[in-house]
Design an enzyme around this catalytic site. Sequence first.
Site, PDB file in Angstrom:
ATOM      1  N   SER A  96       0.600  -1.353  -0.156  1.00 21.27           N
ATOM      2  CA  SER A  96       0.318   0.027   0.245  1.00 21.27           C
ATOM      3  C   SER A  96       1.140   1.204  -0.142  1.00 21.27           C
ATOM      4  CB  SER A  96      -1.117   0.427   1.233  1.00 21.27           C
ATOM      5  OG  SER A  96      -2.153  -1.174   1.023  1.00 21.27           O
ATOM      6  N   TYR A 109      -4.572   3.573   7.937  1.00 26.55           N
ATOM      7  CA  TYR A 109      -5.608   2.991   8.763  1.00 26.55           C
ATOM      8  C   TYR A 109      -5.651   3.939   9.471  1.00 26.55           C
ATOM      9  CZ  TYR A 109      -3.867   0.772   4.549  1.00 26.55           C
ATOM     10  OH  TYR A 109      -2.654   0.777   2.632  1.00 26.55           O
ATOM     11  N   VAL A 124       1.558  -3.811   3.953  1.00 36.41           N
ATOM     12  CA  VAL A 124       1.660  -4.905   4.612  1.00 36.41           C
ATOM     13  C   VAL A 124       2.318  -6.049   4.280  1.00 36.41           C
ATOM     14  CG1 VAL A 124      -1.122  -5.404   4.678  1.00 36.41           C
ATOM     15  CG2 VAL A 124      -0.507  -6.116   3.095  1.00 36.41           C
ATOM     16  N   TYR A 142      -4.199  -2.278 -10.140  1.00 37.68           N
ATOM     17  CA  TYR A 142      -3.961  -2.497  -8.626  1.00 37.68           C
ATOM     18  C   TYR A 142      -2.956  -3.869  -8.265  1.00 37.68           C
ATOM     19  CZ  TYR A 142      -5.034  -2.342  -3.495  1.00 37.68           C
ATOM     20  OH  TYR A 142      -5.308  -2.529  -1.774  1.00 37.68           O
ATOM     21  N   LYS A 183      -0.059   2.891  -2.511  1.00 38.00           N
ATOM     22  CA  LYS A 183      -0.759   4.543  -3.478  1.00 38.00           C
ATOM     23  C   LYS A 183       0.058   5.871  -3.230  1.00 38.00           C
ATOM     24  CE  LYS A 183      -3.557   1.100  -0.664  1.00 38.00           C
ATOM     25  NZ  LYS A 183      -4.132   0.554  -0.007  1.00 38.00           N
TER      26      LYS A 183
END
Length: 306
Positions: free
Chosen positions: A61, A240, A258, A188, A64
């Site tokens: 992630s 998050y 992760v 993605y 992103k």
Amino acid sequence: MQKIVDEIAAQMAAKTDKGTVASYIPQLACVDPKQFSISVALADGSVYSAGCATTLFSIQSISKVFTLTLALGKMGEHVWNRVGREPSGDPFNSIVQLEHELGKPRNPFINAGAIAIADAIIQGHEPKETLAEILQFMRYLANDNSIAIDEKVARSEELTGDRNASLAHFMASFGHFENPVNAVLGTYFHHCSIAMNTMQLATAGLFLANNGINHNTGYSVVSPDRAKRINSLMLMCGHYDGSGEFAFRVGLPGKSGVGGGILAIAPGNASIAVWSPGLDTIGNSKLGTEALELLTEKTGWSVFGQ
């Protein structure tokens, strides 16, 4: 700085609780949790590292941040018609908020938001063309043409990505997608599977610590205002439902993955990458967070003051 990163690496090596590796992506479950690395890229371009800083890992992630940067370059402020700018307060793969908010993701860093950003940057191109553009961007920022996608990880994600597929189809049901869902998901999964080491990642993030300027070329990647906005989103949403805790402990904009990596930005000072594959209960690198907390204590780089 070398003394500081060496001390941090030594302290992390002595830790007995190193967290638990992500098990829901089989390829990540195989990674040795005992590994740790830290790289600090200063504003002048010098990089200081300790631990296994040349070992490649899946940035997941953290990618992103870079796809959001690309989307802002292509669409400008219209990006915010596709995703919001608020913390989620929910797990990164939650579908609950999407229903309440009519298919518009809360921010670009939760999975739904990043999938929406992938749809935005495809702009009618084939996924392989979009992925080539993302890779070219990462190589440019890191000044390293060896950066590539780990195809084994990408395949592992595709085979276990039912929740992400559900998020994508749910958003598409509200009419928010411009491209085929499978093309978006493929893009993605693959950009999350880019493999980098902490030296490369710290260098790639340096433009966010340097008012949007790529130190290697001297050219602007984004405007100073846009760099500030991206950093603010990383601070609010980059971990998050653990973003508040990370801000409290570390005090820097950051984005976790992760795979165990974290990219953190000390505006005006440095871009920092840490990696340790063991995660805490929320899904962020346990030792990585502890290492960054130590770093800000030693340097006084917290955006909230010393």
